[in-house]
Design a protein around this motif. Structure first.
Motif, PDB file in Angstrom:
ATOM      1  N   LEU A  53       0.822  -1.213   0.000  1.00 41.08           N
ATOM      2  CA  LEU A  53       0.000   0.000   0.000  1.00 41.08           C
ATOM      3  C   LEU A  53       0.854   1.260   0.000  1.00 41.08           C
ATOM      4  CD1 LEU A  53      -2.753  -1.075   2.556  1.00 41.08           C
ATOM      5  CD2 LEU A  53      -2.856  -1.134   0.061  1.00 41.08           C
ATOM      6  N   ASP A  54       2.150   1.112  -0.229  1.00 40.13           N
ATOM      7  CA  ASP A  54       3.043   2.262  -0.247  1.00 40.13           C
ATOM      8  C   ASP A  54       3.107   2.867  -1.648  1.00 40.13           C
ATOM      9  OD1 ASP A  54       3.653   2.061   2.467  1.00 40.13           O
ATOM     10  OD2 ASP A  54       5.207   0.563   2.094  1.00 40.13           O
TER      11      ASP A  54
ATOM     12  N   GLY B  32      -8.039   4.144  10.420  1.00 41.20           N
ATOM     13  CA  GLY B  32      -8.620   4.267   9.091  1.00 41.20           C
ATOM     14  C   GLY B  32     -10.145   4.239   9.098  1.00 41.20           C
TER      15      GLY B  32
ATOM     16  N   ASP C 141      -6.613   6.015   5.295  1.00 42.61           N
ATOM     17  CA  ASP C 141      -5.777   5.204   6.164  1.00 42.61           C
ATOM     18  C   ASP C 141      -5.573   5.912   7.506  1.00 42.61           C
ATOM     19  OD1 ASP C 141      -4.303   3.044   6.904  1.00 42.61           O
ATOM     20  OD2 ASP C 141      -2.531   3.544   5.721  1.00 42.61           O
TER      21      ASP C 141
ATOM     22  N   ARG D  78      -2.925   8.983   3.294  1.00 43.64           N
ATOM     23  CA  ARG D  78      -3.058   7.902   2.325  1.00 43.64           C
ATOM     24  C   ARG D  78      -4.484   7.368   2.296  1.00 43.64           C
ATOM     25  NH1 ARG D  78       1.191   3.339   3.003  1.00 43.64           N
ATOM     26  NH2 ARG D  78       0.434   3.454   5.155  1.00 43.64           N
ATOM     27  N   SER D  79      -4.972   7.132   1.100  1.00 46.76           N
ATOM     28  CA  SER D  79      -6.244   6.439   0.944  1.00 46.76           C
ATOM     29  C   SER D  79      -5.985   5.061   0.361  1.00 46.76           C
ATOM     30  CB  SER D  79      -7.199   7.224   0.038  1.00 46.76           C
ATOM     31  OG  SER D  79      -6.703   7.282  -1.284  1.00 46.76           O
ATOM     32  N   ILE D  80      -6.896   4.162   0.609  1.00 45.68           N
ATOM     33  CA  ILE D  80      -6.782   2.775   0.165  1.00 45.68           C
ATOM     34  C   ILE D  80      -8.035   2.429  -0.626  1.00 45.68           C
ATOM     35  CG2 ILE D  80      -6.590   0.367   0.908  1.00 45.68           C
ATOM     36  CD1 ILE D  80      -5.269   1.446   3.486  1.00 45.68           C
TER      37      ILE D  80
ATOM     38  N   HIS E  31     -10.521  -0.309  -2.060  1.00 44.28           N
ATOM     39  CA  HIS E  31     -10.948  -1.684  -1.807  1.00 44.28           C
ATOM     40  C   HIS E  31     -11.882  -2.122  -2.934  1.00 44.28           C
ATOM     41  CE1 HIS E  31     -12.101  -5.314   0.286  1.00 44.28           C
ATOM     42  NE2 HIS E  31     -13.366  -4.979   0.183  1.00 44.28           N
TER      43      HIS E  31
ATOM     44  N   ASP F 283      -6.437  -5.164  -1.544  1.00 48.93           N
ATOM     45  CA  ASP F 283      -6.472  -3.701  -1.439  1.00 48.93           C
ATOM     46  C   ASP F 283      -5.291  -3.113  -2.202  1.00 48.93           C
ATOM     47  OD1 ASP F 283      -8.731  -3.798   0.098  1.00 48.93           O
ATOM     48  OD2 ASP F 283      -7.701  -3.503   2.002  1.00 48.93           O
ATOM     49  N   THR F 284      -5.497  -1.909  -2.738  1.00 46.07           N
ATOM     50  CA  THR F 284      -4.464  -1.236  -3.507  1.00 46.07           C
ATOM     51  C   THR F 284      -4.342   0.211  -3.044  1.00 46.07           C
ATOM     52  OG1 THR F 284      -6.147  -0.814  -5.195  1.00 46.07           O
ATOM     53  CG2 THR F 284      -4.649  -2.654  -5.571  1.00 46.07           C
ATOM     54  N   PRO F 285      -3.165   0.846  -3.237  1.00 42.19           N
ATOM     55  CA  PRO F 285      -3.015   2.242  -2.823  1.00 42.19           C
ATOM     56  C   PRO F 285      -3.845   3.160  -3.701  1.00 42.19           C
ATOM     57  CG  PRO F 285      -1.079   1.508  -4.030  1.00 42.19           C
ATOM     58  CD  PRO F 285      -1.934   0.300  -3.813  1.00 42.19           C
TER      59      PRO F 285
END
Length: 889
Positions: A433-434, A813, A827, A859-861, A863, A869-871
């Motif tokens: 997720l970075d 989050g 996040d 940061r948002s994630i 879904h 999950d992806t950045p």
């Protein structure tokens, strides 16, 4: 090597600094008696109000705000238990300033914000919030210097305005007759340094107050001018695909031609630049010829001017694969793709240019696009005029009333300058997720090519005007009954209006000619992934748009007009005997919703359609306070409250023409009702000290979630009607429950501590068809705005010359809404702030404040059901340092 301070390291550094200064001053025993104002005085004021209240409230005073780096009201509120703040109103990310406030892990629209007990309209400069908002208040319009006191009501009372299903935040301004001296003057001159921008901007605030010797006549005026230059670097990774679970290591060749997988569609590095200027003021005129009669006229105006531009260098490898994998909808050379899959996500992808690739193939596609989205006009306003009056008719009967009007404006002019680059291949690699690593050959040098080898634009001029006029009358009758000594009653009538207009941009001759691009304005920026990307400067893009584009196309499908007249009445009895006190009552509300918006008719033209309905509500409440002992109080409350849906949720339309997706309002939305219970225990174990614990539960009927469908709208980019996938708000049920703990203590030697923790669980319970919670395969019932864990830690020190305060605020989050067609999660984030102050003389002092000292990553994630999950977006706004000289008379 550059290193960011961790919260612990920053806290230790500031603590040692304060300890060193305090050791040099070496206060003697007499200081304990000298200090009667400052941080400890503010603690005493706040705790006294909380202790004496019949309901569960939390309070912040002006003195408390003055000893922290609070730059708007939301900064102050984030330190209270059960209060959540966010640095943005939705999917736009963070801009380094707290902007929205919510109570107990619920959406912002379920918390009502009032100013001196009356409603206040505000605007937004960000177009998504202009279109979709209308209820929640933008706190970026309310500087912290405005505060006399802020009270957060967590328990409902019949005499509170309806509209806050989960709580009411009331901002009280300073009043001229409340000052002790006849003449008071305060001025603050300073500057703010923004580390990312590397610029220092002015901050000016002033107040003058006068009252006569008899305290029967008073006048107050406040003014503020605050400027800040913002430079935000980040990534925006828009993720697309239906999501198909695949075993780790599955080859890309096996997947191509099969079900859709998750892939960055248009994703890359961004540089956001903005200059924020907040200016305005407040005037207050009070007359009080006797204790039986008084009038208070208040007027307020705040204007936020925030022009900005977002440079977005987007890689297009995922776009070339397309939402359908079979054939990909283009002549993309599929044989030159390689990559890896992991749980439905293409987490690595490489594309190379085939040797001898014919221009008919490679000359028609692109590797990336540079898009500058410029907002030369981006502004919001809030203003009101209010007249308060009080009249005591007899010893047993008194009246108070309000009459006034408030207006909020959001106005944004936006246009894009887009340039597609030639096909050079490239690659990307995800790291959990970075930050995603993007490689696009030639990204640091201007070039143009591909199947759209001409500059392009899109955009709009969106304006929302939000108004409310109101009048109310409240009465207090003192009875002869010992058990029920006081009865309150009142009536209120108001009319809320919101009108939104939208004008589309059109290209003028010459816009599509590459020779007319503003080449003299070429520049570059460095992003989070370490890459260098070319872009155009803000002045260059402004000039290009002014010369080659015009706003002249009315976008009727985006426009709407809403009228909302309401009438309410209440009665509330206060009781008390032998340590038990409280109140009970009910508020009766009548609401009419009159929604007008344009919709496609059978002839494919837009016609004005009206939706009108009315509803009545009875909202009972009961609050109990038990004085368990001299220093211990127990509270319990039950209530039924309501909030009306966001006005934009009923009629707004926000389309993404490239992605063919949009958010579409639902004019049939019903109100949100909350059946709540709250219990609280408070122990005031020492002066200026408290330990408390509580629990709360709320069952929400009418909670607004989002369902998926399709609809046809005019596509501004393609200049034709297109079918869009849509997210539409709809009513369902939900519940939120949790516990709060708070600790405040004034220690010996001028030191003090404060800490609080809130645990919250929120979830949809209705499983509405078409919603994420209603999905039969991958249900997701996460409730918008709910952070499971939130806490604040703080410490302070003060003597008669020096004060220091440090605080760390954290929230885990939470679901922040939807972005495109995916759930967007904010996040976990923690922020470190500190303030140092030195009293030069009785009339002069200096402060050094720091916000976001740990330079947090926002940061948002994303879904996607059935996939990893992806950045989403990742932003860094940098640190803010404020230095100010304060003078008073």
């Amino acid at each position: 090597m550059k290193r960011n301070l961790t919260p612990i390291a920053s806290g230790v550094a500031l603590f040692l600094m304060s300890a060193a200064v305090s050791a040099q001053t070496q206060p003697d025993a007499s200081i304990q008696q000298v200090v009667t104002t400052g941080i400890r005085a503010s603690l005493q004021q706040s705790l006294t109000v909380k202790r004496n209240a019949e309901t569960h409230v939390d309070v912040i005073t002006a003195e408390d705000v003055g000893k922290m780096p609070d730059k708007n009201v939301a900064d102050s509120l984030q330190r209270l238990p059960g209060v959540n703040v966010a640095a943005a109103g939705g999917g736009e990310g963070s801009f380094g300033e707290n902007d929205r406030v919510a109570v107990r892990g619920t959406p912002f629209g379920l918390t009502l914000t009032t100013l001196n007990g009356h409603t206040v309209s505000s605007g937004d400069w960000y177009s998504d919030n202009i279109v979709g908002g209308g209820r929640s208040v933008s706190f970026s319009l309310f500087p912290s210097e405005l505060i006399g006191r802020v009270t957060v009501h967590k328990g409902a009372e019949a005499d509170l305005l309806e509209g806050g299903a989960e709580g009411v935040v009331d901002i009280e301004t300073r009043k001229p007759l409340d000052f002790k001296k006849a003449i008071n003057g305060q001025v603050s001159l300073g500057g703010v340094y923004s580390s990312n921008a590397g610029k220092t901007d002015p901050q000016v605030n002033g107040l003058v107050a006068w009252k006569n010797e008899a305290s029967t006549l008073g006048f107050l005026a406040q003014a503020f001018y605050e400027k800040r230059t913002l430079s935000r670097i980040g990534q925006e990774n828009d993720i697309w695909g239906a999501g198909q679970t695949a075993d780790p290591g599955t080859s890309l060749a096996t997947a191509v031609g099969g079900p859709a997988l998750v892939v960055p569609y248009l994703a890359g590095s961004t540089w956001f630049q903005q200059v924020r200027t907040r200016k305005g003021g407040l005037i207050d005129f009070q007359i009080k010829p006797s204790n039986d009669f008084s009038l208070d006229l208040t007027a307020f105006h705040s204007h936020l001017d925030a022009p900005n531009m977002n440079s977005n260098f987007m890689q297009t490898l995922g776009r070339m694969l397309g939402p359908s994998w079979a054939g990909a909808g283009s002549s993309y050379p599929v044989a030159n793709l390689s990559g890896t899959l992991n749980n439905g996500v293409i987490n690595q992808l490489t594309a190379t240019v085939p040797a001898g690739c014919a221009p008919a193939v490679c000359g028609t596609i692109s590797s990336a696009v540079q898009e500058e989205f410029d907002r030369p006009v981006a502004e919001s306003q809030s203003q009101f005029v209010n007249l308060d009056g009080k009249l005591r008719v007899s010893d047993n009967l008194s009246f108070s009333g309000k009459i006034g009007a408030t207006k909020g404006v959001g106005n944004t002019v936006s246009g894009a300058l887009g340039v597609w680059m030639p096909w050079t291949g490239g690659s990307y690699a995800m790291h959990g997720l970075d930050t995603v690593s993007y490689t696009t050959p030639g990204s640091d040098t201007f070039s143009i090519g591909g199947n759209q080898a001409t500059p392009y634009t899109y955009g709009s001029h969106v304006t929302a005007i939000d108004k409310e006029s109101y009048a109310q009358l409240d009465g207090v009758y003192k009875t002869t009954l010992a058990a029920v000594p006081t009865v309150k009653f009142g009536f209120r009538a108001a009319e809320h209006k919101r009108d939104l207009t939208s004008i589309g941009i059109n290209a003028l001759p010459g816009l599509d000619n590459p020779a007319n691009l503003p080449m003299s304005g070429l520049t570059s920026f460095n992003s989070l992934d370490g890459g260098t990307y070319w872009t155009f400067s803000r002045p260059a893009v402004n000039g290009w748009l002014a010369q080659y584009a015009t706003f002249n196309q009315e976008l009727k499908q985006n426009e709407f007009s809403i009228k909302e007249p309401t009438q309410s009445a209440y009665v509330m009895a206060e009781f008390g005997s032998e340590g038990l006190s409280g109140n009970f009552g009910a508020r009766i509300v009548h609401t009419t919703e009159d929604v007008n918006r344009y919709e496609l008719d059978p002839t494919a033209n837009y016609a004005l359609v009206n939706y009108k309905r009315s509803y009545n509500d009875v909202l009972p409440s009961a609050n109990f306070r038990l004085d368990v002992s001299k220093d211990t109080i127990a509270r319990f409350s039950v209530s039924r409250t309501m909030a009306r849906p966001e006005l934009g949720q009923m009629a707004g339309l926000d389309l993404r023409d490239v992605q063919l997706h949009g958010n579409v309002g639902n004019p049939t939305l019903k109100p949100i009702y909350a059946n709540t219970a709250d219990v609280d225990w408070e122990w005031y174990f020492a002066p200026k000290s408290m330990l408390s614990a509580g629990a709360f539960y709320s069952a929400l009927d009418g909670y607004v979630t989002y369902g998926s469908s399709t609809a046809t709208f005019y596509n501004q980019l393609l200049k034709q009607n297109s079918v869009y996938g849509t997210s539409t708000p709809l009513n369902t049920t939900a519940e939120v429950k949790g516990a709060e703990f708070s600790y405040v203590q004034d220690l010996a030697g001028g030191f003090g501590l404060n800490a609080n923790y809130t645990y919250t669980i929120g979830a949809e319970t209705g499983h509405a068809p078409g919603s994420a919670c209603g999905d039969t395969v991958h249900p997701d019932c996460t409730m918008i705005g709910t952070s499971k864990n939130a806490y604040n830690l703080g410490a302070f020190y003060e003597n008669n010359k020096f004060n220091a305060r440090i605080t760390y605020s954290f929230r885990s989050g939470f679901l922040n809404g939807t972005s495109r067609n995916s759930a967007l999660f904010q996040d976990s984030i923690g922020t470190l702030s500190a303030s140092l102050g030195y009293q030069i003389t009785d009339n002069f002092s200096v402060t050094l404040d720091g916000k976001d000292l740990n330079d947090p990553l926002v940061r948002s994630i994303v879904h996607t059901p059935g996939a990893a999950d992806t950045p989403g977006s990742l932003y860094k706004n940098g640190r803010q340092l404020y230095v100010s000289l304060h003078a008073k008379i």
